[in-house]
Design a protein around this motif. Structure first.
Motif, PDB file in Angstrom:
ATOM      1  N   HIS A  11      25.562  18.387   4.269  1.00  0.00           N
ATOM      2  CA  HIS A  11      26.982  18.300   4.561  1.00  0.00           C
ATOM      3  C   HIS A  11      27.668  17.412   3.525  1.00  0.00           C
ATOM      4  O   HIS A  11      27.115  16.410   3.079  1.00  0.00           O
ATOM      5  CB  HIS A  11      27.231  17.739   5.954  1.00  0.00           C
ATOM      6  CG  HIS A  11      26.661  18.600   7.031  1.00  0.00           C
ATOM      7  ND1 HIS A  11      27.238  19.790   7.426  1.00  0.00           N
ATOM      8  CD2 HIS A  11      25.539  18.465   7.782  1.00  0.00           C
ATOM      9  CE1 HIS A  11      26.525  20.328   8.386  1.00  0.00           C
ATOM     10  NE2 HIS A  11      25.493  19.555   8.613  1.00  0.00           N
ATOM     11  N   PHE A  34      31.536  22.372   0.643  1.00  0.00           N
ATOM     12  CA  PHE A  34      31.125  23.404   1.554  1.00  0.00           C
ATOM     13  C   PHE A  34      30.510  22.840   2.815  1.00  0.00           C
ATOM     14  O   PHE A  34      30.033  21.744   2.847  1.00  0.00           O
ATOM     15  CB  PHE A  34      30.143  24.422   0.930  1.00  0.00           C
ATOM     16  CG  PHE A  34      29.329  23.946  -0.221  1.00  0.00           C
ATOM     17  CD1 PHE A  34      29.683  24.330  -1.501  1.00  0.00           C
ATOM     18  CD2 PHE A  34      28.206  23.153  -0.045  1.00  0.00           C
ATOM     19  CE1 PHE A  34      28.928  23.933  -2.580  1.00  0.00           C
ATOM     20  CE2 PHE A  34      27.450  22.751  -1.118  1.00  0.00           C
ATOM     21  CZ  PHE A  34      27.815  23.144  -2.405  1.00  0.00           C
ATOM     22  N   SER A  35      30.569  23.635   3.851  1.00  0.00           N
ATOM     23  CA  SER A  35      30.046  23.240   5.157  1.00  0.00           C
ATOM     24  C   SER A  35      28.926  24.185   5.520  1.00  0.00           C
ATOM     25  O   SER A  35      29.154  25.373   5.728  1.00  0.00           O
ATOM     26  CB  SER A  35      31.146  23.318   6.210  1.00  0.00           C
ATOM     27  OG  SER A  35      30.619  23.046   7.484  1.00  0.00           O
ATOM     28  N   TYR A  36      27.730  23.681   5.562  1.00  0.00           N
ATOM     29  CA  TYR A  36      26.573  24.519   5.823  1.00  0.00           C
ATOM     30  C   TYR A  36      26.467  24.899   7.290  1.00  0.00           C
ATOM     31  O   TYR A  36      26.701  24.083   8.171  1.00  0.00           O
ATOM     32  CB  TYR A  36      25.272  23.819   5.402  1.00  0.00           C
ATOM     33  CG  TYR A  36      24.908  24.119   3.990  1.00  0.00           C
ATOM     34  CD1 TYR A  36      25.535  23.438   2.953  1.00  0.00           C
ATOM     35  CD2 TYR A  36      23.984  25.097   3.690  1.00  0.00           C
ATOM     36  CE1 TYR A  36      25.230  23.727   1.646  1.00  0.00           C
ATOM     37  CE2 TYR A  36      23.668  25.385   2.376  1.00  0.00           C
ATOM     38  CZ  TYR A  36      24.299  24.690   1.365  1.00  0.00           C
ATOM     39  OH  TYR A  36      23.989  24.987   0.071  1.00  0.00           O
ATOM     40  N   VAL A  37      26.134  26.147   7.522  1.00  0.00           N
ATOM     41  CA  VAL A  37      25.826  26.583   8.885  1.00  0.00           C
ATOM     42  C   VAL A  37      24.468  26.011   9.263  1.00  0.00           C
ATOM     43  O   VAL A  37      23.668  25.647   8.417  1.00  0.00           O
ATOM     44  CB  VAL A  37      25.779  28.123   8.962  1.00  0.00           C
ATOM     45  CG1 VAL A  37      27.136  28.706   8.651  1.00  0.00           C
ATOM     46  CG2 VAL A  37      24.728  28.686   8.017  1.00  0.00           C
ATOM     47  N   HIS A  71      26.191  36.816   7.542  1.00  0.00           N
ATOM     48  CA  HIS A  71      27.339  36.461   6.703  1.00  0.00           C
ATOM     49  C   HIS A  71      27.768  37.637   5.837  1.00  0.00           C
ATOM     50  O   HIS A  71      28.966  37.919   5.696  1.00  0.00           O
ATOM     51  CB  HIS A  71      26.993  35.266   5.817  1.00  0.00           C
ATOM     52  CG  HIS A  71      26.843  33.973   6.554  1.00  0.00           C
ATOM     53  ND1 HIS A  71      27.675  33.601   7.583  1.00  0.00           N
ATOM     54  CD2 HIS A  71      25.950  32.957   6.398  1.00  0.00           C
ATOM     55  CE1 HIS A  71      27.313  32.401   8.050  1.00  0.00           C
ATOM     56  NE2 HIS A  71      26.261  32.007   7.343  1.00  0.00           N
ATOM     57  N   ASP A  76      31.537  37.556   4.626  1.00  0.00           N
ATOM     58  CA  ASP A  76      31.771  36.134   4.404  1.00  0.00           C
ATOM     59  C   ASP A  76      30.907  35.706   3.213  1.00  0.00           C
ATOM     60  O   ASP A  76      29.859  35.081   3.367  1.00  0.00           O
ATOM     61  CB  ASP A  76      31.404  35.334   5.660  1.00  0.00           C
ATOM     62  CG  ASP A  76      31.847  33.880   5.574  1.00  0.00           C
ATOM     63  OD1 ASP A  76      32.215  33.423   4.460  1.00  0.00           O
ATOM     64  OD2 ASP A  76      31.822  33.200   6.617  1.00  0.00           O
ATOM     65  N   ARG A  78      31.348  33.557   0.848  1.00  0.00           N
ATOM     66  CA  ARG A  78      31.246  32.119   0.572  1.00  0.00           C
ATOM     67  C   ARG A  78      30.065  31.513   1.329  1.00  0.00           C
ATOM     68  O   ARG A  78      29.230  30.804   0.753  1.00  0.00           O
ATOM     69  CB  ARG A  78      32.558  31.445   0.979  1.00  0.00           C
ATOM     70  CG  ARG A  78      32.538  29.913   0.916  1.00  0.00           C
ATOM     71  CD  ARG A  78      32.662  29.388  -0.500  1.00  0.00           C
ATOM     72  NE  ARG A  78      32.651  27.945  -0.485  1.00  0.00           N
ATOM     73  CZ  ARG A  78      33.718  27.187  -0.236  1.00  0.00           C
ATOM     74  NH1 ARG A  78      34.885  27.754   0.034  1.00  0.00           N
ATOM     75  NH2 ARG A  78      33.625  25.872  -0.264  1.00  0.00           N
ATOM     76  N   GLN A  79      29.971  31.792   2.628  1.00  0.00           N
ATOM     77  CA  GLN A  79      28.865  31.269   3.409  1.00  0.00           C
ATOM     78  C   GLN A  79      27.554  31.937   3.005  1.00  0.00           C
ATOM     79  O   GLN A  79      26.493  31.306   3.028  1.00  0.00           O
ATOM     80  CB  GLN A  79      29.127  31.491   4.906  1.00  0.00           C
ATOM     81  CG  GLN A  79      30.212  30.592   5.493  1.00  0.00           C
ATOM     82  CD  GLN A  79      29.820  29.124   5.498  1.00  0.00           C
ATOM     83  OE1 GLN A  79      28.636  28.786   5.529  1.00  0.00           O
ATOM     84  NE2 GLN A  79      30.807  28.253   5.447  1.00  0.00           N
ATOM     85  N   GLU A  82      26.169  30.098   0.051  1.00  0.00           N
ATOM     86  CA  GLU A  82      25.548  28.832   0.437  1.00  0.00           C
ATOM     87  C   GLU A  82      24.203  29.059   1.119  1.00  0.00           C
ATOM     88  O   GLU A  82      23.244  28.312   0.896  1.00  0.00           O
ATOM     89  CB  GLU A  82      26.497  28.058   1.350  1.00  0.00           C
ATOM     90  CG  GLU A  82      27.772  27.626   0.650  1.00  0.00           C
ATOM     91  CD  GLU A  82      28.784  27.023   1.598  1.00  0.00           C
ATOM     92  OE1 GLU A  82      28.444  26.832   2.774  1.00  0.00           O
ATOM     93  OE2 GLU A  82      29.916  26.756   1.168  1.00  0.00           O
ATOM     94  N   GLU A  83      24.130  30.095   1.963  1.00  0.00           N
ATOM     95  CA  GLU A  83      22.876  30.393   2.651  1.00  0.00           C
ATOM     96  C   GLU A  83      21.809  30.851   1.663  1.00  0.00           C
ATOM     97  O   GLU A  83      20.625  30.524   1.803  1.00  0.00           O
ATOM     98  CB  GLU A  83      23.111  31.472   3.718  1.00  0.00           C
ATOM     99  CG  GLU A  83      21.858  31.942   4.426  1.00  0.00           C
ATOM    100  CD  GLU A  83      21.172  30.866   5.249  1.00  0.00           C
ATOM    101  OE1 GLU A  83      20.043  31.101   5.702  1.00  0.00           O
ATOM    102  OE2 GLU A  83      21.766  29.774   5.435  1.00  0.00           O
ATOM    103  N   TRP A 177      35.889  35.048  -3.689  1.00  0.00           N
ATOM    104  CA  TRP A 177      35.056  35.130  -2.490  1.00  0.00           C
ATOM    105  C   TRP A 177      35.338  36.382  -1.673  1.00  0.00           C
ATOM    106  O   TRP A 177      34.877  36.499  -0.545  1.00  0.00           O
ATOM    107  CB  TRP A 177      35.261  33.874  -1.641  1.00  0.00           C
ATOM    108  CG  TRP A 177      34.967  32.613  -2.382  1.00  0.00           C
ATOM    109  CD1 TRP A 177      35.859  31.704  -2.841  1.00  0.00           C
ATOM    110  CD2 TRP A 177      33.679  32.131  -2.784  1.00  0.00           C
ATOM    111  NE1 TRP A 177      35.217  30.688  -3.502  1.00  0.00           N
ATOM    112  CE2 TRP A 177      33.876  30.916  -3.487  1.00  0.00           C
ATOM    113  CE3 TRP A 177      32.372  32.597  -2.621  1.00  0.00           C
ATOM    114  CZ2 TRP A 177      32.829  30.178  -4.014  1.00  0.00           C
ATOM    115  CZ3 TRP A 177      31.333  31.854  -3.151  1.00  0.00           C
ATOM    116  CH2 TRP A 177      31.557  30.663  -3.831  1.00  0.00           C
TER     117      TRP A 177
END
Length: 252
Positions: A11, A34-37, A71, A76, A78-79, A82-83, A177
């Motif tokens: 985070h 970014f905010s990680y799931v 995602h 999505d 963007r997520q 990150e994933e 994105w």
């Protein structure tokens, strides 16, 4: 069979590097990039044959790629980007998981089947326009010149100068994105190259993509992408004068 715990949270971090050989998350107090799931509770292990061990109930259907697939299926990107980054760390081995970043030399430990699965999901949910396999093909078409490749996939932008010059896009605001008509082919997923391109080179030259390179090229040709037509040649980025303006501030 035992599973590898992946209870890691990332985070308020920025993706950067300290050497050409590694990438890691660097804390930043200025703003949240970014905010990680929440990551999956575990990475399902597989046997030498590539078959996951049987488990009871709904867990039997779960895979390490379900979050990424979710995602991507909802566009999505963007997520999903990150994933994908989180998955590379998870798949690179225990040392990478404990460290929280991947050495370029650890890419070889990622199973070809796992990289192909990541690539397949990206291609399947982007109409064949995103993914490592797509990037590999474009990198090859760029004569493995990373500057030309970065411009081609839109990771660099034309500067407003009289002389043709290019600069790196800033993360995340200047990246695209959404999958639109003007979104460059191969734009996603991103791979940090702040201080070098060894990590990206290791991914693009992974054996996972060697067998599929010819098939990917044929598929692209059938979809109207061309294989060296006059029109495609005109679209290739002109690099005259561009190299003089490059600075190693790749920040995504």
């Amino acid at each position: 069979m035992a599973t590898s715990s992946l209870h890691q949270s990332f985070h308020h971090h920025r993706f950067t590097t300290t050497s050409p050989d590694s990438i890691f998350f660097k804390p930043t107090k200025s703003f949240k990039l970014f905010s990680y799931v929440s990551p999956p509770s575990s990475l399902t292990t597989t046997s030498a044959s590539g078959v996951a061990p049987a488990t009871a109930g709904a867990a039997a259907a779960a895979t390490p790629f379900d979050v990424l697939a979710s995602h991507l299926s909802s566009s999505d990107y963007r997520q999903a980007d990150e994933e994908t980054r989180r998955l590379l760390i998870a798949l690179a081995g225990e040392a990478a998981q404990k460290r929280g970043y991947v050495f370029f030399s650890e890419v070889q430990f990622i199973r070809a089947a796992d990289l192909r699965e990541i690539d397949l999901l990206w291609r399947m949910h982007s109409g064949g326009r995103f993914g490592y396999g797509v990037q590999r093909r474009l990198w090859e078409k760029s004569d493995r010149d990373f500057t030309r490749f970065f411009i081609r996939v839109g990771w660099m932008k034309r500067l407003d100068t009289e002389v043709e010059q290019y600069g790196y896009r800033s993360f995340p605001g200047e990246f695209l994105w959404e999958l639109k008509e003007h979104t460059p082919e191969g734009h996603l997923p991103l791979t940090n190259a702040l201080r070098g391109t060894q990590l990206l080179r290791s991914i693009l030259t992974h054996p996972a993509f060697e067998d599929s390179e010819a098939a990917e090229g044929e598929e692209h040709s059938e979809q109207g992408g061309g294989t060296g037509t006059e029109e495609e040649e005109k679209k290739k980025p002109k690099l005259e004068g561009a190299r003089r303006s490059l600075k190693p501030d790749y920040s995504f």
